[in-house]
Design a protein around this motif. Sequence first.
Motif, PDB file in Angstrom:
ATOM      1  N   HIS A 107      39.953  40.496  40.534  1.00 51.31           N
ATOM      2  CA  HIS A 107      38.802  41.980  40.225  1.00 51.31           C
ATOM      3  C   HIS A 107      39.489  42.956  41.891  1.00 51.31           C
ATOM      4  O   HIS A 107      40.042  43.710  41.640  1.00 51.31           O
ATOM      5  CB  HIS A 107      37.757  42.220  40.468  1.00 51.31           C
ATOM      6  CG  HIS A 107      36.982  41.790  38.668  1.00 51.31           C
ATOM      7  ND1 HIS A 107      36.939  43.066  38.268  1.00 51.31           N
ATOM      8  CD2 HIS A 107      35.838  41.020  38.267  1.00 51.31           C
ATOM      9  CE1 HIS A 107      36.116  42.657  37.380  1.00 51.31           C
ATOM     10  NE2 HIS A 107      35.333  41.577  37.087  1.00 51.31           N
TER      11      HIS A 107
ATOM     12  N   HIS B  54      37.899  34.572  39.016  1.00 49.15           N
ATOM     13  CA  HIS B  54      37.789  35.843  38.221  1.00 49.15           C
ATOM     14  C   HIS B  54      38.168  36.453  39.555  1.00 49.15           C
ATOM     15  O   HIS B  54      38.935  38.343  39.094  1.00 49.15           O
ATOM     16  CB  HIS B  54      36.924  35.750  36.525  1.00 49.15           C
ATOM     17  CG  HIS B  54      36.965  37.126  36.811  1.00 49.15           C
ATOM     18  ND1 HIS B  54      37.375  37.359  35.546  1.00 49.15           N
ATOM     19  CD2 HIS B  54      35.807  38.015  36.462  1.00 49.15           C
ATOM     20  CE1 HIS B  54      37.075  38.378  35.488  1.00 49.15           C
ATOM     21  NE2 HIS B  54      35.893  39.079  35.661  1.00 49.15           N
TER      22      HIS B  54
ATOM     23  N   GLU C 164      37.156  45.537  32.788  1.00 48.55           N
ATOM     24  CA  GLU C 164      37.937  43.835  31.926  1.00 48.55           C
ATOM     25  C   GLU C 164      39.218  43.856  31.561  1.00 48.55           C
ATOM     26  O   GLU C 164      39.413  42.882  31.497  1.00 48.55           O
ATOM     27  CB  GLU C 164      36.466  43.559  32.126  1.00 48.55           C
ATOM     28  CG  GLU C 164      35.011  43.114  32.259  1.00 48.55           C
ATOM     29  CD  GLU C 164      35.652  42.545  33.454  1.00 48.55           C
ATOM     30  OE1 GLU C 164      36.741  41.355  33.344  1.00 48.55           O
ATOM     31  OE2 GLU C 164      34.488  42.118  34.681  1.00 48.55           O
TER      32      GLU C 164
END
Length: 297
Positions: free
Chosen positions: A136, A131, A192
């Motif tokens: 990111h 993740h 997000e």
Amino acid sequence: MALTTGAAPFVESARSDGELYIRQPYELYSEENHEAWRRLYARMLPRWERYANDHFRRGVTSLCLDPRSIPKLDDVNCFLRPLTGFQAKAVSGYIPAFLFFDCLRNREFPTTITIRRLDALDYLPEPDIFHDVAGHVPMHTDRAFAETLVRFGECAHTAAEIVAGIRDEETRLHTLTSIIKAMARFFWFTIEFGLMRSPEGLRVYGSGLLSSFGEIEHSLNSAEVQRYPIELEWAINQAFEINHYQPLLFIVDSFDHLFKLVGELEQWMKQGKLSHVAPGEPAVNERDLQSFLRITT
Ligand SMILES: [Fe+2]
């Protein structure tokens, strides 16, 4: 002694010693850990090509992520730092809100080093390195996006200054809780889970979507998802739940647009508009509150 989410003794002992920032003990990754990375990466790649925004796809290329093994953060940083000054910083897990935002202000991104279980690739009880690094970090290669994150960090300082000036303790805590909630909601619906316009139609830029095999497609193709142009007043008052696909997503025009919105968020904070946002998720915990109250700006 592997680095599997929920079963990583190295990370658990750091947590119990209160260490937030750690090293990445690369030698501890098991073959199973690398296999998890390989499978996650291989199945995401075609979905990134279809659904991810251009900035992200360029970022994946410029970071030279290895599809075959978990990246070394030092290597990632060698490619990342010259582009925007950002770097991935290994952490043991949850970072209290102020410290998290302050890292962004210093162009450091708190990065988890564990990876999810190989037999449960779709289950993510907490963020993992896939993740954080695959979802990111490629975004941090983009200059406009990186500056937006830094502005977020500056907003946390503004918040700390505002609440430090409130004498009455009950009012101080109420205001701070509300401001943290507003910032967390805005971060959630943009960094997000954000969508962005492009000449080819909507594309994904939110990292929760970019790192989810199922949800990236669902976010753009499902008729059940509500997709609306972002409105600050809506996002900061909108509760969200983390345990299912997001039913509501907000669209920005560009990262310059997003940057301006963060500036507006800060203005609203100064005017008191974030001091009484609508109740509901996310919860603000004691560590989040203390992280803002302990600093002297
Ligand atoms: Fe995230």
